[in-house]
Each structure stands twice: as structure tokens, then as C-alpha cells.
Design a protein around this motif. Structure first.
Motif, mmCIF file in Angstrom:
data_model
loop_
_atom_site.group_PDB
_atom_site.id
_atom_site.type_symbol
_atom_site.label_atom_id
_atom_site.label_comp_id
_atom_site.label_asym_id
_atom_site.label_seq_id
_atom_site.Cartn_x
_atom_site.Cartn_y
_atom_site.Cartn_z
ATOM 1 N N TYR A 46 -2.579 4.551 -1.999
ATOM 2 C CA TYR A 46 -1.282 5.010 -1.526
ATOM 3 C C TYR A 46 -0.686 6.031 -2.489
ATOM 4 C CZ TYR A 46 -2.003 0.337 0.431
ATOM 5 O OH TYR A 46 -2.560 -0.775 1.017
ATOM 6 N N GLY A 47 -0.162 7.121 -1.941
ATOM 7 C CA GLY A 47 0.502 8.128 -2.753
ATOM 8 C C GLY A 47 1.346 9.027 -1.868
ATOM 9 N N ILE A 48 2.473 9.486 -2.380
ATOM 10 C CA ILE A 48 3.392 10.342 -1.634
ATOM 11 C C ILE A 48 3.647 11.605 -2.456
ATOM 12 C CG2 ILE A 48 5.739 10.554 -0.702
ATOM 13 C CD1 ILE A 48 4.019 8.678 0.916
ATOM 14 N N GLY A 49 3.838 12.739 -1.779
ATOM 15 C CA GLY A 49 4.121 13.988 -2.480
ATOM 16 C C GLY A 49 2.939 14.437 -3.319
ATOM 17 N N ALA A 50 3.208 14.821 -4.573
ATOM 18 C CA ALA A 50 2.133 15.273 -5.449
ATOM 19 C C ALA A 50 1.104 14.174 -5.672
ATOM 20 C CB ALA A 50 2.716 15.733 -6.790
ATOM 21 N N SER A 51 1.555 12.932 -5.696
ATOM 22 C CA SER A 51 0.626 11.813 -5.899
ATOM 23 C C SER A 51 -0.295 11.608 -4.709
ATOM 24 C CB SER A 51 1.405 10.525 -6.181
ATOM 25 O OG SER A 51 2.119 10.613 -7.398
ATOM 26 N N SER A 52 0.088 12.129 -3.532
ATOM 27 C CA SER A 52 -0.787 11.984 -2.368
ATOM 28 C C SER A 52 -2.067 12.779 -2.545
ATOM 29 C CB SER A 52 -0.057 12.439 -1.095
ATOM 30 O OG SER A 52 0.119 13.854 -1.085
ATOM 31 N N LEU A 53 -1.981 13.912 -3.253
ATOM 32 C CA LEU A 53 -3.190 14.710 -3.517
ATOM 33 C C LEU A 53 -4.155 13.943 -4.399
ATOM 34 C CD1 LEU A 53 -1.403 18.112 -4.280
ATOM 35 C CD2 LEU A 53 -2.373 17.336 -2.103
ATOM 36 N N VAL A 54 -3.607 13.211 -5.360
ATOM 37 C CA VAL A 54 -4.433 12.405 -6.252
ATOM 38 C C VAL A 54 -5.034 11.234 -5.483
ATOM 39 C CG1 VAL A 54 -4.465 11.105 -8.406
ATOM 40 C CG2 VAL A 54 -2.963 13.088 -8.182
ATOM 41 N N ALA A 55 -4.253 10.628 -4.603
ATOM 42 C CA ALA A 55 -4.754 9.520 -3.791
ATOM 43 C C ALA A 55 -5.925 9.964 -2.918
ATOM 44 C CB ALA A 55 -3.625 8.964 -2.918
ATOM 45 N N ALA A 59 -13.268 3.576 1.489
ATOM 46 C CA ALA A 59 -11.987 3.894 0.842
ATOM 47 C C ALA A 59 -11.196 4.857 1.721
ATOM 48 C CB ALA A 59 -12.231 4.523 -0.526
ATOM 49 N N HIS A 60 -9.896 4.617 1.801
ATOM 50 C CA HIS A 60 -9.023 5.460 2.613
ATOM 51 C C HIS A 60 -7.732 5.730 1.854
ATOM 52 C CE1 HIS A 60 -11.625 4.770 6.086
ATOM 53 N NE2 HIS A 60 -11.624 3.487 5.753
ATOM 54 N N ALA A 61 -7.271 6.975 1.913
ATOM 55 C CA ALA A 61 -5.986 7.345 1.314
ATOM 56 C C ALA A 61 -4.941 7.383 2.416
ATOM 57 C CB ALA A 61 -6.087 8.698 0.631
ATOM 58 N N HIS A 62 -3.806 6.727 2.165
ATOM 59 C CA HIS A 62 -2.734 6.674 3.149
ATOM 60 C C HIS A 62 -1.505 7.367 2.575
ATOM 61 C CE1 HIS A 62 -5.068 3.908 5.587
ATOM 62 N NE2 HIS A 62 -5.283 3.178 4.498
ATOM 63 N N THR A 63 -1.132 8.485 3.192
ATOM 64 C CA THR A 63 0.040 9.240 2.732
ATOM 65 C C THR A 63 1.204 9.129 3.700
ATOM 66 O OG1 THR A 63 -0.822 11.257 3.776
ATOM 67 C CG2 THR A 63 -1.410 10.877 1.475
ATOM 68 N N ASP A 64 0.969 8.549 4.870
ATOM 69 C CA ASP A 64 2.045 8.252 5.806
ATOM 70 C C ASP A 64 2.529 6.830 5.510
ATOM 71 O OD1 ASP A 64 2.961 6.837 8.406
ATOM 72 O OD2 ASP A 64 3.120 8.962 8.912
ATOM 73 N N PRO A 65 3.806 6.651 5.167
ATOM 74 C CA PRO A 65 4.274 5.335 4.750
ATOM 75 C C PRO A 65 4.131 4.251 5.806
ATOM 76 C CG PRO A 65 6.086 6.935 4.826
ATOM 77 C CD PRO A 65 4.838 7.684 5.037
ATOM 78 N N HIS A 66 4.280 4.601 7.083
ATOM 79 C CA HIS A 66 4.142 3.604 8.149
ATOM 80 C C HIS A 66 2.691 3.150 8.273
ATOM 81 C CE1 HIS A 66 8.075 4.946 10.370
ATOM 82 N NE2 HIS A 66 8.275 4.556 9.126
ATOM 83 N N VAL A 73 5.483 3.886 -1.620
ATOM 84 C CA VAL A 73 4.249 3.437 -2.265
ATOM 85 C C VAL A 73 4.350 1.959 -2.641
ATOM 86 C CG1 VAL A 73 2.805 3.716 -4.318
ATOM 87 C CG2 VAL A 73 3.636 5.731 -3.105
ATOM 88 N N ILE A 74 5.535 1.543 -3.048
ATOM 89 C CA ILE A 74 5.728 0.143 -3.460
ATOM 90 C C ILE A 74 5.579 -0.799 -2.269
ATOM 91 C CG2 ILE A 74 7.414 -1.521 -4.341
ATOM 92 C CD1 ILE A 74 8.550 0.760 -6.056
ATOM 93 N N GLU A 75 6.136 -0.439 -1.111
ATOM 94 C CA GLU A 75 6.091 -1.335 0.048
ATOM 95 C C GLU A 75 4.670 -1.692 0.485
ATOM 96 O OE1 GLU A 75 8.555 0.201 3.149
ATOM 97 O OE2 GLU A 75 10.397 -0.596 2.244
ATOM 98 N N VAL A 102 6.980 -0.869 -9.291
ATOM 99 C CA VAL A 102 5.642 -0.972 -8.709
ATOM 100 C C VAL A 102 4.765 -1.961 -9.470
ATOM 101 C CG1 VAL A 102 4.599 0.913 -10.053
ATOM 102 C CG2 VAL A 102 3.758 0.407 -7.747
ATOM 103 N N THR A 103 5.019 -2.127 -10.772
ATOM 104 C CA THR A 103 4.165 -3.019 -11.568
ATOM 105 C C THR A 103 4.388 -4.485 -11.247
ATOM 106 O OG1 THR A 103 5.751 -3.127 -13.417
ATOM 107 C CG2 THR A 103 4.136 -1.340 -13.449
ATOM 108 N N GLN A 104 5.491 -4.806 -10.554
ATOM 109 C CA GLN A 104 5.741 -6.198 -10.170
ATOM 110 C C GLN A 104 4.699 -6.706 -9.184
ATOM 111 O OE1 GLN A 104 9.778 -6.791 -8.797
ATOM 112 N NE2 GLN A 104 10.606 -5.361 -10.317
ATOM 113 N N TYR A 105 4.052 -5.785 -8.483
ATOM 114 C CA TYR A 105 3.087 -6.159 -7.458
ATOM 115 C C TYR A 105 1.676 -5.694 -7.828
ATOM 116 C CZ TYR A 105 7.610 -6.513 -5.243
ATOM 117 O OH TYR A 105 8.912 -6.822 -4.987
#
Length: 314
Positions: A164-173, A187-194, A221-223, A246-249
Motif C-alpha cells: 500500500y502506498g499513496i502519492g509519491a509512496s505509491s511509486l515505491v509500492a 504481489a500486488h500494489a494497491h494505490t486506490d484506498p478503497h 495507508v494505515i486503514e 502506522v507502526t501500531q499495526y
């Protein structure tokens, strides 16, 4: 990172969490200050910035003297030391002495100045190159190898991997997911939060979810990471804020570093550099663990794409 033991809903056993990381090496202290400063109180920021700016001078100070120099209290100095990863002020002083020795020998380069709007292009290139080198060095120095090993083991044995990654982090994901696919892993990268959440709730024990967020506070990303955690998947967080939500999970936390943010150099630029280093470490580690299957899969992917890289005869 979760405390000692956490109990997942629907599972009868407690899951052991890796022990607290060792204190940062002296050379990683400045990077730790840059990473942690935004989450500190103003008084703690004064302590952190003072010790990072003058390690030699501060290494000679008692906790009382440093508190007086920074206009804070002894308790604030000790709390700052602990937040930076040191058991107490004595350990911080030892790290400061080590950093001062490195700087005196030239092993720890000075941080370059910010890029300004009227810098010539040659200076922009030089400053960016130095910042990138420093970011990579800081990230490598602060990376918890025990956490990295555990994450590699989990990925190598995974039935399925979601990233999971959003914005710039989505490219890394996306980069991590395609690398793992090339060596035969699902392996799959998910950049759409839903879609990320709807996929996360399908994960189970034996699956792995990886969340990439520099701030550690990105809700999108946390959800999905929380959903994956609640459903029994092994979870990994790659973040620049080891105290972020995010580290809580996360079963395993991999901390990235970042260069100083400025008007012309947003945090996303250097955070991407450090994130890419971490995922390359993960990928190589997994490829080593799964070499018997990874090598043929990688060769097959090269063969499948080879014709796209050579001109076709007319």
C-alpha cells in the motif's frame, strides 16, 4: 511497533514482536534528529538540534549543563535521548563523542546548504547529489537489521503480498510489487484506498501486507494495514516516523531517513530515495532466500520481454 505481545482478533495465540532496536550508531544521530524532530515538543527540538549541531561540545556536558544550555530541564534532556533511541543520557553522550570523532576525521560530511532559487544548475546537481548520498547513508546506518531479516523471511514465505502506498509512496509500492512478481511471488500494489481495504480484508495468516508512508500518518495507508493486521496477515511498515500511527499495526518496522526539507526540495523527494533503498534490500533478501525458484522466474520474465527491447525485422 506493537509492544512485546499483541493478540489479534479471532486468533487464540499471542504474537511475539521483535525486541526494541539497538541504539542508533553515532553516524546515524543527525538523521535520527531530522526524522524525529517534527514529532517532538519545542523544548525537545532545542535539545535535539543542539546535540546534532555541536556533538563535540555537547558530549562534554552533564545532563544538567545541557539542560541549562538549551533552556530546558534535565527531564526533557533524558526524554529526548530516549526518543532518539538511547536508553539514557549517558548513551547519548557516548554517541555524540563518536560522532564528533567521525566529523573530525572527515568520515561524517557536513550537510550541504539548502538549494536556493538563484543557484546555478551545476550547484543544484552537486547539492542534490550530496543530499541523496547522505539520505542513503543515513537510512543504511539506521536500518534495524533484525527487523529487515524478519520482514524478508515473511515475504519469502508469503502466500500473497499486498503493498500500500499513496502519492509519491505509491511509486515505491508499485516498484516493490513488480520486483517481487518478477521472481515468481504473488504481489500486488494497491494505490486506490478503497481497493486497498477491500483486498486487505481478504488476507489471512501466511499473507503479508506492506505499508509505505513517510509521515506514518497517511490514513489511506494505515486503514488497509490495520485491516490486514486484524485478519491475521503479517504486516510491515516502511516509514520515516518510527513513532507514527502506522507502526501500531506493524509486526515489523523499517525506518527510512530523509534530507532536510526546503521550499524547492519537498520531503517526498528524499523520502522516495530512502524508501527505494529499503525495498531493494527487501527484494535482494527475498531473492536470496528463494533463489532456486527466483532465478528461473527472473530468467523467464527477461525472456518474455526480450523482444520488446530489440528492434523487430521488417
Amino acid at each position: 511497533m506493537k509492544e512485546n505481545f499483541a493478540r489479534r482478533p479471532g486468533r487464540g495465540r499471542a504474537v511475539a514482536v521483535a525486541p526494541r532496536p539497538a541504539p542508533p550508531e553515532p553516524g546515524a544521530l543527525a538523521a535520527k534528529v531530522r526524522t524525529m524532530a517534527p514529532s517532538m515538543t519545542r523544548s525537545m527540538q532545542r535539545v535535539a538540534e543542539t546535540v546534532a549541531g555541536d556533538p563535540a561540545g555537547c558530549a562534554a556536558l552533564t545532563v544538567t549543563a545541557l539542560a541549562e544550555r538549551t533552556g530546558t530541564s534535565e527531564a526533557t534532556v533524558v526524554r529526548t535521548a530516549r526518543l532518539l533511541g538511547y536508553p539514557g543520557y549517558r548513551d547519548l553522550r557516548l554517541a555524540l563523542a563518536g560522532l564528533a570523532a567521525q566529523q573530525a576525521s572527515g568520515a561524517a560530511p557536513a550537510v550541504t546548504a539548502d538549494i536556493s532559487v538563484d543557484d546555478p544548475l551545476s550547484e543544484v546537481v552537486a547539492k542534490l547529489a550530496q543530499d541523496e548520498r547522505q539520505t542513503l547513508s543515513d537510512t543504511a546506518g539506521a536500518l534495524d537489521l533484525a527487523q529487515l531479516e524478519a520482514a524478508v523471511d515473511a515475504l519469502a514465505d508469503a502466500r500473497r503480498i499486498d503493498v500500500y502506498g499513496i502519492g509519491a509512496s505509491s511509486l515505491v509500492a508499485q516498484d516493490l510489487a513488480q520486483k517481487l512478481l518478477r521472481i515468481g511471488l504473488i504481489a500486488h500494489a494497491h494505490t486506490d484506498p478503497h481497493l486497498a481495504v477491500t483486498n486487505a480484508v481478504q488476507l489471512r495468516g501466511g499473507d503479508v501486507a506492506v505499508a509505505i508512508t513517510h509521515s506514518g500518518r497517511t490514513v489511506d495507508v494505515i486503514e488497509p494495514l490495520q485491516a490486514a493486521f486484524d485478519h491475521g496477515a503479517t504486516t510491515v511498515a516502511i516509514t520515516g516516523r518510527p513513532d507514527g500511527e502506522v507502526t501500531q499495526y506493524a509486526d515489523h518496522v523499517l525506518t527510512t531517513s530523509t534530507a532536510r526539507e526546503s521550499e524547492l526540495r519537498p520531503a517526498a523527494m528524499s523520502s522516495r530515495t530512502s524508501q527505494l533503498l529499503v525495498i531493494d534490500c527487501l527484494f535482494i533478501g527475498v531473492a536470496q532466500r528463494t533463489y532456486e525458484t527466483a532465478a528461473p522466474a527472473l530468467h523467464a520474465s527477461y525472456e518474455a520481454l526480450a523482444h520488446r527491447h530489440t528492434p523487430r525485422e521488417r
